[in-house]
Design a protein around this motif. Sequence first.
Motif, mmCIF file in Angstrom:
data_model
loop_
_atom_site.group_PDB
_atom_site.id
_atom_site.type_symbol
_atom_site.label_atom_id
_atom_site.label_comp_id
_atom_site.label_asym_id
_atom_site.label_seq_id
_atom_site.Cartn_x
_atom_site.Cartn_y
_atom_site.Cartn_z
ATOM 1 N N GLN A 1 -3.865 -11.442 11.192
ATOM 2 C CA GLN A 1 -2.818 -12.439 10.945
ATOM 3 C C GLN A 1 -2.660 -13.399 12.118
ATOM 4 O O GLN A 1 -2.274 -14.562 11.940
ATOM 5 N N MET B 1 -5.336 -6.860 8.730
ATOM 6 C CA MET B 1 -4.508 -8.045 8.909
ATOM 7 C C MET B 1 -3.415 -7.872 9.951
ATOM 8 O O MET B 1 -2.755 -8.846 10.323
ATOM 9 N N SER C 1 -5.293 -15.948 11.648
ATOM 10 C CA SER C 1 -4.906 -16.776 10.500
ATOM 11 C C SER C 1 -3.831 -17.781 10.895
ATOM 12 O O SER C 1 -3.819 -18.914 10.391
#
Length: 230
Positions: free
Chosen positions: A62, A58, A65
Amino acid sequence: MQQALFSISMILLTVFAFFVMTRLYKRFSYSFFIPVLTATVLIIIILVVLNIPYKSYMIGGQWISSLLGPAVVALAYPLYKQRHFLMTHMIPILGGVLIGAISGMVSVSIFAKIFRLIHPVMLSIIPKSLTTPVAIEVARGLGGNVSMAVVGVMIAGIFGVITAPTIFKLTRVHSPIGRGIALGSASHAIGTSKAAEYGELAFSMSSVTMTLCAIIGSFLGPFVVWLFHI
């Protein structure tokens, strides 16, 4: 510097996995080959084999996202292109959206009660038919778990897309409006990508349905919690 390179490699891994699985889906157009599902499975396998923790992934993930919000806003363009059609058929569209939004939240609440799920899980899965950025905020506002809400959204989207062609065939739903509203209300953004396969009108209907369901669901969520004493 090392962290930046790792972040970029995780972004490239995600893009590569999605690109490969998109090509696979175009060659073998089976519902269970949708890129969102197969790319997710592929990335999980790679992370497990290479022993890369989710938190490390992540670091780069991220950034992808964070594009969810702008991606949802970008759906306003096909909505704008179909604005005249939407105004002409406003009543049936709003009726379908309301039924889809209400049935989505009410049905999952009933099942949660029947199977006696624990309280945090109930609160987390109520917004499962809303698009991810909105579902996260609704789940957080209700006191649910954000990560669990995302899982619920993914399951609802993938399951809806996989079963949609069969349901449309059995129920003889051939209208692009009906297909778009069904996919947008039940399977949010994933359903909208599937709706694009049925034409621009179905895609536009799914886009507007997903957007309206997100707005309605934001107000409906607390009411459903109160109604079912969750």
